[in-house]
Each structure stands twice: as structure tokens, then as C-alpha cells.
Design an enzyme around this catalytic site. Structure first.
Site, PDB file in Angstrom:
ATOM      1  N   GLY A 277     -10.320  -8.375   2.182  1.00 42.89           N
ATOM      2  CA  GLY A 277      -8.949  -7.882   2.258  1.00 42.89           C
ATOM      3  C   GLY A 277      -8.283  -8.072   3.608  1.00 42.89           C
TER       4      GLY A 277
ATOM      5  N   GLU B 272     -39.597  -9.467 -18.575  1.00 37.52           N
ATOM      6  CA  GLU B 272     -38.584  -8.485 -18.171  1.00 37.52           C
ATOM      7  C   GLU B 272     -39.139  -7.062 -18.231  1.00 37.52           C
ATOM      8  OE1 GLU B 272     -36.080  -9.357 -16.658  1.00 37.52           O
ATOM      9  OE2 GLU B 272     -36.124 -11.475 -17.203  1.00 37.52           O
TER      10      GLU B 272
HETATM   11  P1  ADP Z   1      -9.765 -12.188   2.817  1.00 40.62           P
HETATM   12  O1  ADP Z   1     -10.496 -11.116   3.577  1.00 40.62           O
HETATM   13  O2  ADP Z   1     -10.706 -13.308   2.473  1.00 40.62           O
HETATM   14  O3  ADP Z   1      -8.514 -12.625   3.452  1.00 40.62           O
HETATM   15  P2  ADP Z   1      -7.965 -11.286   0.797  1.00 40.62           P
HETATM   16  O4  ADP Z   1      -7.186 -10.333   1.603  1.00 40.62           O
HETATM   17  O5  ADP Z   1      -7.340 -12.605   0.550  1.00 40.62           O
HETATM   18  O6  ADP Z   1      -9.413 -11.502   1.421  1.00 40.62           O
HETATM   19  O7  ADP Z   1      -8.340 -10.575  -0.570  1.00 40.62           O
HETATM   20  C1  ADP Z   1      -8.304 -11.244  -1.802  1.00 40.62           C
HETATM   21  C2  ADP Z   1      -7.944 -10.289  -2.922  1.00 40.62           C
HETATM   22  O8  ADP Z   1      -8.974  -9.338  -3.149  1.00 40.62           O
HETATM   23  C3  ADP Z   1      -6.724  -9.458  -2.620  1.00 40.62           C
HETATM   24  O9  ADP Z   1      -5.576 -10.118  -3.023  1.00 40.62           O
HETATM   25  C4  ADP Z   1      -6.952  -8.188  -3.414  1.00 40.62           C
HETATM   26  O10 ADP Z   1      -6.520  -8.333  -4.733  1.00 40.62           O
HETATM   27  C5  ADP Z   1      -8.444  -8.059  -3.418  1.00 40.62           C
HETATM   28  N1  ADP Z   1      -8.897  -7.147  -2.367  1.00 40.62           N
HETATM   29  C6  ADP Z   1      -9.699  -7.463  -1.325  1.00 40.62           C
HETATM   30  N2  ADP Z   1      -9.951  -6.395  -0.559  1.00 40.62           N
HETATM   31  C7  ADP Z   1      -9.287  -5.360  -1.102  1.00 40.62           C
HETATM   32  C8  ADP Z   1      -9.167  -3.977  -0.761  1.00 40.62           C
HETATM   33  N3  ADP Z   1      -9.766  -3.474   0.315  1.00 40.62           N
HETATM   34  N4  ADP Z   1      -8.402  -3.197  -1.549  1.00 40.62           N
HETATM   35  C9  ADP Z   1      -7.797  -3.720  -2.634  1.00 40.62           C
HETATM   36  N5  ADP Z   1      -7.873  -4.996  -3.005  1.00 40.62           N
HETATM   37  C10 ADP Z   1      -8.618  -5.831  -2.266  1.00 40.62           C
HETATM   38 ZN    ZN Z   2     -38.088 -12.120 -13.416  1.00 41.81          ZN
END
Ligand code: ADP
Ligand code: ZN
Ligand code: MG
Length: 607
Positions: free
Chosen positions: A211, A428
């Protein structure tokens, strides 16, 4: 189409010249096609019956001569003469049997003529020009032929990102440190009055998908300021100097739009340390130098804050990280249990959830997942619900989505022979029993022998009841026993070994090696560190730091751990053969059993 006034002016001049030339050519052509004669000659021609027809126009007469059999074709010309005020003309023409006519009215009004000969060419040139620039622009990849060296930052300016801190879950510490920046952008005076300098830039550091990009947008959204975003790789072009001029341009624009946020995503593309010996990259270094200079040069009290994101902070140039540049580092790490639950809640808001859904349980089952994974899982679950013809997402959709993301989709059409099926089932159940019969292991959540697209023929899913951050040596040993119990079951029951245990072996060996080289859990080496981790936020690959002799001994230690764990697994299963056989038979029949079914059968067997 026009980038500036200069281009507009040159377009006008060129079009004007071309139109003039075309008009002149038309006049010249019509002149040469016809020939002027005097009125007397015209009258003589009428008398000699050499005139076929006459067109009487406003101020001239157009004369088409009779085609003369003897003369050549090239002689066929149209003559014209000025219209004298000759009242006899009509009579004369009629007497000589000449066809004559006059246009009903002036076909082309002067305005029409003007439009046709002057405005139309301009319009056509403009149209053509647009077409050419567009197709050229596509081929040159975006900016168009004329825009080399221009920053494309303005393309990315979003007045409102529409993202707030509420959209980012589970990153409380990161949000807290960024809150100060938001406050600064709101009221810069509060800080400047007391003489405090705010950080010019903050570097968001963390694994992919946690994020970082989202947080940067949220800062802009919270502060309600423009957001200039550019990816690090967007600066670097084939031509040396382009990146540097882009940086300059970006900062110029940012200062004009202050207060605002400049966000450089994936900054490692330009910020790579310059001391690498393997052939420098001139363009990248120039871009970096320009960035360093701009960051020094601009006045942060105006309210321009620079955010950057990377998942490889260790390769960044030291000069970038010194105070006065990216002096603040905000860690955006993988979310913990509570964080995962909150992220699931944020994304769960976008889909219709059944009210029995327990997101906490899903969070428990997804240790190690980042925000992007969780967002993906919620979406997969919604897709599954639609596939099943439901209008709400249920808990089993979510669990299935977790498995899809971890192990791939179910492959129901793969047909296994009865023998293979029972081998997989015993394998398993071997894992599951080892997990259930030891003290420090995680409870069994589900056992299945339905193959998955990512290669597993079956698997046992364990789920912790709480999240743990420390693991004892006993725990790790037991974990290795669980991993090896699959193969142990094959051997104990069928006296036969298969390829099915390759992944278990890999993971068990990895764990055993870490115990020796990194966790200081072997008697031989004690607390000596023999490996170190590189790229903490990416693959986390370990690099040996010991001599080759030591490395040989490490291998021996690892082998010893694995050997003793395998022995334990075999003994454990031999002591519980009844349970192993009973549960396996049930699994072969049902194909998937849940943790409580498993526990019930296990409890019903006297030990
Ligand atoms: P990076 O750290 O690689 O830049 P991004 O910010 O592009 O990651 O995150 C990609 C997507 O994952 C976001 O658009 C969101 O939908 C989801 N996401 C990632 N982290 C969060 C978070 N902390 N809360 C809510 N959504 C998240
Ligand atoms: Zn196994
Ligand atoms: Mg990103």
C-alpha cells in the site's frame, strides 16, 4: 496539436504560402487554357460561322469555336473577350445560329469563393497535420515527436486523488508519521513561525503490495492538494539529459502549484547507488544528480513535499538519504493479524457480505499476505459467489479464494488412478496426524485430495489460533516433522516413495538450514551467523558468509536435523496406524474433510 505560439505561427505561414501558390496555379491554368481575342475578331468569327456557342458572363464572353475538321485537336481552345455593351449581340448570335446562354445567377458568391479558396485549405492542412502528429506520436510512444525532454508529469496530475487514510488499513504507524506532513500542507505557517523545518521528503519503504502508492495518494487526498506522480522509470529515456530535464520541469511545475505533493514511485530506478563499478549509466546518474540538486534548491516552506516509494532501500544512493532530502523513512511493512482483518474490512465494504462472514478467521488463515493479496482474495470470493449464482459473498467463498490465491484453482477434471489417490490421501493424513499429535503445532483446518492448478495433488491446511512473532526451537523441529510426515506415511504404509514430497522436502530443508545458519539453534555452531539476508523486502534471499569448509559442515548439520525429524515422523505414524488408515479411508471417500471432522475421528480412536 500546437505546443506553443511558435508552432502556431509557423503553421499559419506555411499554409498561407501553399494556399497562395495553389490559387496562383489555378489562375495560371485557366488563363493558359483560354485565349483572349478582341471584339472585332469575335464578330468576324460569328460571320464566318466559326462559333459553336457563347456563354455570356457578367463582364466577359466565353467563346467555344466550332470544331474544325482540318485543324488538330490541340487547337481546340476557348476564347474570351470583354463584354461590350452591344445591344445587337443577341440578334447577331441568333442570326448566325450560335448557341448562347448566360448563367442564371452568379453561382459562386464572393463569400463562397473566399471560403473555398482560403478557409478550406487551412482546414484541410490542420486536419492532415493533426493526423500526422497523432500517428507519429503513437509510434514514438506517447509524448509525440516534438515533446522530447518535456516532463510528462502534468499528465499525471490528479487534482483530487479521492483516496483518504480511511482507504488504507493496517498501517497505523505509517499513517501517523505521514499525518504530520498532511498537517504541514494544511497550515505551513504553524511550523514556519516557530522556525521548524519540515522534512522535504519522506521515503516509503516496504514489500510490494503493502500500500505504498496508496498511502502517498491518501496523503494528497487528506491534505487536499494536487498530486504529481511519476514513476522512477518514467524519467529515464534513451537520450542522455532527458531525465534531468524532466526532473527540472517537474519541480518547476510543482513550485507553481504549491502546496502540493510530488510522488516518485519506484525511485530505485533512478536512485540506484552511483558507486557500482560495472559500467556507469550516464543518463541515470545525470537524472539522479539533477534530482539531488533540485531537492536542495527548492524552498520547502512553500509547501512542496516529496514522497517516494521503493522496495529496495538498500541500493539507494546515500546522497538521497541524507538529512535535507529523503530524511524521513516510513516503513510500510506486511500487515499483522489485526491489520489484515482491517484491510479485509475495507475491501469487504465494496462487496455484499453475508452477515455470518467472519473476517477475523480469514485474517488468521492468511499470515504473510499483503494488502494487494487481500484485495485480490475479496474479489476472487465475489467472483466465486457470482459463479455459484448467489448475491452475497459467504465465508466459504472467502476460504476458497484464499486457497485459490495460495495453491491455485481446483482441477476437478484431472483423473488420478485409485492407487495414486490413496497414496495422496495417506500422504496428506500423515501431515495432518503429525500436526495433531504434537504439542506446538498449528491445528489442522482442512485436508483435501482435489488437485490444484499450481501443482499440488492435495494438501493439508493448518491454521493458527493466534498470530505468533517468535518461534521456539521445539516448534521449528515439530514443523519439520509435520513436513516430513507425508513422505513417512508413504513409506510406512506402502513401503514405496514417490515424487509427491518434493515441496515438503524443500521447505523442511530450508527451515533446518535457517536453524543452523541464522537462528543459532545448532550445537555445533552455536550463535555464529553463517548467512545474511539481502533484499529484505523482496525475495529475502540468504547469502552465505562463511568459508567453504564451514559450509560443508553446515550441510552435515542440516542433514542430521532432517534425519532425526524424519525418524520421529516415522515413529509417530507407526504408533498411530489405526488412525492413519481410518482417516485416510474416510478422506478417499470424501475427498475433502474439515478440521473438526478430522478431530472427531481422531478422538474416537482409543490410544
Ligand atoms: P505498493 O506498496 O506495491 O505500491 P499499492 O499501494 O499499489 O502497493 O497497493 C495495491 C493495491 O492493494 C491497492 O490499490 C489496494 O487496493 C490494496 N492495498 C494494499 N495495501 C492496502 C492497505 N493497507 N489497505 C487497503 N488496501 C490496500
Ligand atoms: Zn506433502
Ligand atoms: Mg507501488
Amino acid at each position: 496539436m500546437f505546443k506553443n505560439k511558435k508552432q502556431l505561427a509557423s503553421f499559419f505561414v506555411v499554409t498561407l504560402i501553399i494556399t497562395l501558390m495553389i490559387n496562383m496555379a489555378i489562375t495560371w491554368y485557366s488563363r493558359s487554357a483560354s485565349k483572349e481575342i478582341d471584339y472585332g475578331t469575335f464578330l468576324t468569327m460569328i460571320q464566318n460561322k466559326k462559333v459553336e456557342s457563347v456563354k455570356i458572363e457578367n463582364n466577359r464572353l466565353l467563346i467555344t469555336p466550332k470544331i474544325d475538321e482540318k485543324s488538330s485537336v490541340s487547337d481546340k481552345k476557348i476564347y474570351y473577350t470583354g463584354a461590350l455593351n452591344d445591344p445587337e449581340l443577341v440578334n447577331r448570335l441568333q442570326a448566325a445560329g450560335v448557341k448562347f446562354s448566360t448563367p442564371v445567377k452568379d453561382v459562386q458568391s464572393p463569400i463562397m469563393t473566399f471560403i473555398l479558396s482560403w478557409i478550406l485549405p487551412f482546414a484541410m492542412f490542420y486536419f492532415l497535420g493533426t493526423l500526422i502528429t497523432k500517428s507519429l506520436g503513437k509510434k514514438m510512444g506517447g509524448g509525440g515527436a516534438m515533446s522530447f525532454g518535456k516532463s510528462n508529469a502534468k499528465v499525471y496530475i490528479e487534482k483530487k486523488t479521492g483516496v483518504t487514510f480511511n482507504d488504507v488499513a493496517g498501517q497505523e504507524e505509517a499513517k501517523e508519521s505521514l499525518n504530520e506532513i498532511v498537517d504541514f500542507l494544511h497550515k505551513p505557517s504553524k511550523y514556519t513561525e516557530i522556525g521548524a523545518k519540515l522534512p522535504k521528503g519522506a521515503l516509503l519503504v516496504g514489500p510490494p503490495g503493502t500500500g505504498k502508492t496508496l498511502l502517498a495518494k491518501a496523503v494528497a487526498g487528506e491534505a487536499n492538494v494536487p498530486f504529481f506522480s511519476l514513476s522512477g522509470s518514467g524519467f529515464v529515456e534513451m537520450f542522455v539529459g532527458v531525465g534531468a530535464s524532466r526532473v527540472r520541469d517537474l519541480f518547476q511545475q510543482a513550485e507553481k502549484n504549491a502546496p502540493c505533493i510530488v510522488f516518485i514511485d519506484e525511485i530505485d530506478a533512478i536512485g540506484k547507488s552511483r558507486d557500482s563499478q560495472l559500467g556507469g549509466n550516464d543518463e541515470r546518474e545525470q537524472t539522479l544528480n539533477q534530482l539531488l540538486a533540485e531537492m536542495d534548491g527548492f524552498d520547502s516552506s512553500k509547501g512542496v513535499v516529496i514522497l517516494a516509494a521503493t522496495n529496495r532501500p538498500e541500493i539507494l544512493d546515500k546522497a538521497l538519504l541524507r538529512p535535507g532530502r529523503f530524511d524521513r523513512r516510513v516503513i510500510v511493512d506486511k500487515p499483522d493479524l489485526k491489520g489484515r482483518e482491517e484491510i479485509l474490512k475495507v475491501h469487504g465494504k465494496n462487496v455484499k457480505l453475508d452477515n455470518r462472514v467472519n473476517l477475523g478467521e480469514i485474517a488468521l488463515a492468511t499470515a504473510g499476505a499483503v494488502g494487494a493479496d487481500l484485495a485480490n482474495m475479496v474479489n476472487e470470493a465475489a467472483l466465486r459467489a457470482v459463479r455459484m449464482g448467489r448475491d452475497e459473498v459467504r465465508q466459504d467463498d472467502l476460504f476458497e479464494a484464499v486457497e485459490t490465491v495460495i495453491a491455485g484453482k481446483e482441477k476437478k477434471d484431472r483423473i488420478m488412478t485409485e492407487e495414486e489417490k490413496s497414496l495422496v490421501a495417506f500422504h496428506e493424513v500423515g501431515h495432518a496426524l503429525a500436526a495433531a499429535l504434537q504439542k506446538e503445532t498449528q491445528p489442522v483446518h482442512k485436508i483435501t485430495i482435489i488437485p490444484r492448478t499450481m501443482g499440488a495433488l492435495g494438501y493439508t491446511m493448518q491454521m493458527p489460533d493466534k498470530e505468533k512473532f517468535l518461534h521456539s526451537k521445539d516448534e521449528l523441529v515439530e514443523q519439520i516433522v509435520v513436513l516430513l510426515a507425508g513422505r513417512a506415511a508413504e513409506e510406512v504404509v506402502f513401503n514405496k516413495i514417490t515424487t509427491g514430497a518434493s515441496n515438503d522436502i524443500e521447505r523442511a530443508t530450508d527451515l533446518a538450514r535457517k536453524m543452523v545458519t541464522m537462528y543459532g539453534m545448532s550445537d555445533k555452531f552455536g550463535m555464529m551467523g553463517l548467512e545474511s539476508i539481502q533484499n529484505t523486502y523482496l525475495d529475502g534471499r540468504a547469502v552465505q558468509t562463511c568459508s567453504t569448509e564451514t559450509s560443508t559442515e553446515v550441510d552435515r548439520e542440516v542433514l542430521q536435523i532432517i534425519g532425526s525429524c524424519y525418524e520421529k515422523a516415522v515413529n509417530l505414524l507407526k504408533a498411530n496406524m489405526e488412525a492413519l488408515c481410518k482417516i485416510s479411508a474416510y478422506l478417499i471417500h470424501k475427498e475433502t474433510i474439515m478440521g473438526d471432522e478430522f478431530t472427531n475421528i481422531l478422538k474416537s480412536i482409543p490410544r
